[in-house]
Design a protein around this motif. Structure first.
Motif, PDB file in Angstrom:
ATOM      1  N   ILE A  78       0.718  -0.483   0.181  1.00 56.91           N
ATOM      2  CA  ILE A  78       0.129  -0.358  -0.182  1.00 56.91           C
ATOM      3  C   ILE A  78       0.761   0.965  -0.208  1.00 56.91           C
ATOM      4  CG2 ILE A  78      -1.818   1.706   1.176  1.00 56.91           C
ATOM      5  CD1 ILE A  78      -2.567  -1.115   2.244  1.00 56.91           C
ATOM      6  N   SER A  79       0.762   1.843  -0.630  1.00 55.66           N
ATOM      7  CA  SER A  79       1.777   3.588  -1.090  1.00 55.66           C
ATOM      8  C   SER A  79       0.722   4.504  -0.404  1.00 55.66           C
ATOM      9  CB  SER A  79       1.932   3.707  -2.454  1.00 55.66           C
ATOM     10  OG  SER A  79       3.212   2.206  -2.664  1.00 55.66           O
ATOM     11  N   VAL A  80       1.609   5.145   0.173  1.00 53.18           N
ATOM     12  CA  VAL A  80       0.405   6.738   0.657  1.00 53.18           C
ATOM     13  C   VAL A  80       1.542   7.842   0.328  1.00 53.18           C
ATOM     14  CG1 VAL A  80      -0.614   7.220   2.791  1.00 53.18           C
ATOM     15  CG2 VAL A  80      -0.595   4.659   1.820  1.00 53.18           C
ATOM     16  N   ILE A  81       0.954   8.723  -0.002  1.00 52.66           N
ATOM     17  CA  ILE A  81       1.122  10.008   0.103  1.00 52.66           C
ATOM     18  C   ILE A  81       0.294  11.071   0.720  1.00 52.66           C
ATOM     19  CG2 ILE A  81       2.024  12.310  -1.256  1.00 52.66           C
ATOM     20  CD1 ILE A  81       3.345  10.075  -2.583  1.00 52.66           C
ATOM     21  N   VAL A  82       1.024  11.472   1.882  1.00 49.84           N
ATOM     22  CA  VAL A  82       0.859  12.472   3.114  1.00 49.84           C
ATOM     23  C   VAL A  82       1.234  14.031   3.002  1.00 49.84           C
ATOM     24  CG1 VAL A  82       0.243  12.713   5.237  1.00 49.84           C
ATOM     25  CG2 VAL A  82       0.985   9.911   4.261  1.00 49.84           C
ATOM     26  N   ARG A  83       0.032  14.500   2.269  1.00 48.64           N
ATOM     27  CA  ARG A  83       0.857  16.112   2.521  1.00 48.64           C
ATOM     28  C   ARG A  83      -0.376  17.024   2.979  1.00 48.64           C
ATOM     29  NH1 ARG A  83      -2.468  14.351  -1.691  1.00 48.64           N
ATOM     30  NH2 ARG A  83      -4.263  15.242  -0.963  1.00 48.64           N
ATOM     31  N   GLU A  84      -0.634  16.093   4.457  1.00 51.53           N
ATOM     32  CA  GLU A  84      -1.170  16.749   5.554  1.00 51.53           C
ATOM     33  C   GLU A  84      -1.007  15.907   7.336  1.00 51.53           C
ATOM     34  OE1 GLU A  84      -2.950  19.796   5.736  1.00 51.53           O
ATOM     35  OE2 GLU A  84      -3.285  19.602   3.810  1.00 51.53           O
ATOM     36  N   ALA A  85       0.514  17.083   7.799  1.00 51.25           N
ATOM     37  CA  ALA A  85       0.693  15.861   8.780  1.00 51.25           C
ATOM     38  C   ALA A  85       0.233  15.694   9.838  1.00 51.25           C
ATOM     39  CB  ALA A  85       2.176  17.090   9.480  1.00 51.25           C
ATOM     40  N   SER A  86      -0.904  16.541   9.450  1.00 49.76           N
ATOM     41  CA  SER A  86      -2.108  16.118  10.644  1.00 49.76           C
ATOM     42  C   SER A  86      -2.681  14.913  10.402  1.00 49.76           C
ATOM     43  CB  SER A  86      -3.104  17.062  11.148  1.00 49.76           C
ATOM     44  OG  SER A  86      -3.636  17.543   9.400  1.00 49.76           O
ATOM     45  N   ALA A  87      -3.399  13.928   9.521  1.00 48.33           N
ATOM     46  CA  ALA A  87      -3.243  12.739   8.993  1.00 48.33           C
ATOM     47  C   ALA A  87      -2.281  11.922   9.559  1.00 48.33           C
ATOM     48  CB  ALA A  87      -3.241  12.274   7.557  1.00 48.33           C
ATOM     49  N   ALA A  88      -1.092  11.803   9.647  1.00 50.74           N
ATOM     50  CA  ALA A  88      -0.718  10.982  11.145  1.00 50.74           C
ATOM     51  C   ALA A  88      -1.373   9.817  11.668  1.00 50.74           C
ATOM     52  CB  ALA A  88       0.932  11.665  11.283  1.00 50.74           C
ATOM     53  N   GLU A  89      -1.629  10.409  13.021  1.00 54.10           N
ATOM     54  CA  GLU A  89      -2.847  10.109  13.864  1.00 54.10           C
ATOM     55  C   GLU A  89      -3.880   9.442  13.613  1.00 54.10           C
ATOM     56  OE1 GLU A  89      -5.289  11.397  18.252  1.00 54.10           O
ATOM     57  OE2 GLU A  89      -3.097  12.196  17.485  1.00 54.10           O
ATOM     58  N   GLU A  90      -4.549   9.771  12.878  1.00 52.96           N
ATOM     59  CA  GLU A  90      -5.494   8.738  12.050  1.00 52.96           C
ATOM     60  C   GLU A  90      -4.671   7.787  11.257  1.00 52.96           C
ATOM     61  OE1 GLU A  90      -9.797   9.149   9.450  1.00 52.96           O
ATOM     62  OE2 GLU A  90      -8.460  11.000   9.876  1.00 52.96           O
ATOM     63  N   ILE A  91      -3.849   7.936  10.365  1.00 42.39           N
ATOM     64  CA  ILE A  91      -3.172   6.914   9.560  1.00 42.39           C
ATOM     65  C   ILE A  91      -3.036   5.665  10.531  1.00 42.39           C
ATOM     66  CG2 ILE A  91      -1.015   6.431   7.591  1.00 42.39           C
ATOM     67  CD1 ILE A  91      -2.016   9.239   6.659  1.00 42.39           C
ATOM     68  N   ASN A  92      -2.177   5.773  11.527  1.00 43.50           N
ATOM     69  CA  ASN A  92      -1.347   5.269  12.771  1.00 43.50           C
ATOM     70  C   ASN A  92      -2.529   4.375  13.441  1.00 43.50           C
ATOM     71  OD1 ASN A  92       1.345   5.333  12.081  1.00 43.50           O
ATOM     72  ND2 ASN A  92       1.324   7.247  13.524  1.00 43.50           N
ATOM     73  N   ALA A  93      -3.218   4.819  13.370  1.00 40.79           N
ATOM     74  CA  ALA A  93      -4.831   4.466  14.341  1.00 40.79           C
ATOM     75  C   ALA A  93      -5.371   2.478  13.277  1.00 40.79           C
ATOM     76  CB  ALA A  93      -6.148   5.264  14.390  1.00 40.79           C
ATOM     77  N   LEU A  94      -5.748   3.199  11.628  1.00 41.07           N
ATOM     78  CA  LEU A  94      -6.085   2.499  10.791  1.00 41.07           C
ATOM     79  C   LEU A  94      -5.158   1.298  10.731  1.00 41.07           C
ATOM     80  CD1 LEU A  94      -7.521   4.822   8.376  1.00 41.07           C
ATOM     81  CD2 LEU A  94      -8.454   3.495   9.970  1.00 41.07           C
ATOM     82  N   LEU A  95      -3.543   1.510  10.616  1.00 36.63           N
ATOM     83  CA  LEU A  95      -2.123   0.511  10.575  1.00 36.63           C
ATOM     84  C   LEU A  95      -2.611   0.008  11.588  1.00 36.63           C
ATOM     85  CD1 LEU A  95       0.428   2.710   8.653  1.00 36.63           C
ATOM     86  CD2 LEU A  95      -1.866   1.188   7.571  1.00 36.63           C
ATOM     87  N   HIS A  96      -2.719   0.442  12.930  1.00 41.06           N
ATOM     88  CA  HIS A  96      -2.796  -0.330  14.186  1.00 41.06           C
ATOM     89  C   HIS A  96      -3.518  -1.698  14.120  1.00 41.06           C
ATOM     90  CE1 HIS A  96      -2.498  -1.580  18.882  1.00 41.06           C
ATOM     91  NE2 HIS A  96      -3.511  -1.540  18.849  1.00 41.06           N
ATOM     92  N   GLN A  97      -4.999  -1.025  13.637  1.00 39.34           N
ATOM     93  CA  GLN A  97      -6.576  -1.663  13.359  1.00 39.34           C
ATOM     94  C   GLN A  97      -5.969  -3.605  12.927  1.00 39.34           C
ATOM     95  OE1 GLN A  97      -9.709   0.188  11.826  1.00 39.34           O
ATOM     96  NE2 GLN A  97      -9.689   1.532  14.025  1.00 39.34           N
ATOM     97  N   CYS A  98      -4.991  -3.445  11.849  1.00 40.90           N
ATOM     98  CA  CYS A  98      -4.381  -4.268  10.720  1.00 40.90           C
ATOM     99  C   CYS A  98      -3.060  -4.861  11.129  1.00 40.90           C
ATOM    100  CB  CYS A  98      -4.692  -3.802   9.591  1.00 40.90           C
ATOM    101  SG  CYS A  98      -6.301  -3.569   8.933  1.00 40.90           S
ATOM    102  N   SER A  99      -2.923  -4.491  12.271  1.00 41.32           N
ATOM    103  CA  SER A  99      -1.580  -4.690  12.172  1.00 41.32           C
ATOM    104  C   SER A  99      -0.913  -6.249  12.349  1.00 41.32           C
ATOM    105  CB  SER A  99      -0.868  -4.334  14.073  1.00 41.32           C
ATOM    106  OG  SER A  99      -1.554  -4.864  15.435  1.00 41.32           O
ATOM    107  N   GLN A 100      -1.475  -7.234  12.357  1.00 43.98           N
ATOM    108  CA  GLN A 100      -1.846  -8.835  12.438  1.00 43.98           C
ATOM    109  C   GLN A 100      -1.271  -8.867  11.134  1.00 43.98           C
ATOM    110  OE1 GLN A 100      -4.849  -8.440  13.864  1.00 43.98           O
ATOM    111  NE2 GLN A 100      -5.653  -9.930  12.444  1.00 43.98           N
TER     112      GLN A 100
END
Length: 81
Positions: A8-30
């Motif tokens: 999954i390739s992700v381009i982030v233009r808004e640094a404020s999105a980091a927390e939400e991205i990390n939360a989604l990745l944590h949900q699929c960490s397995q």
């Protein structure tokens, strides 16, 4: 349950999105094999690559949720199988 290997390739233009991205990745960490994040300061963006081995619907759902975050785009590339 059949799984697929993908990036999954992700381009982030808004640094404020980091927390939400990390939360989604944590949900699929397995399913996550690894991830790499690169700040591209000259362009003021961040590039994230996520290697994942999961059912196709989970990969697509994760990429879609990430891509719906304002200031973020996401695409999936599947390994040939």
């Amino acid at each position: 349950m059949d799984t697929r290997v993908a990036i999954i390739s992700v381009i982030v233009r808004e640094a404020s999105a980091a927390e939400e991205i990390n939360a989604l990745l944590h949900q699929c960490s397995q399913y996550i094999i690894g991830r790499m994040g690169l700040p591209y300061r000259e362009r003021q963006i961040h590039i994230i690559s996520i290697a994942i081995d999961a059912p196709e619907d989970i990969i697509n759902a994760l990429s879609g949720k990430i891509g719906r975050i304002p200031g973020v785009s996401s695409k999936v590339v599947y390994a040939y199988e």
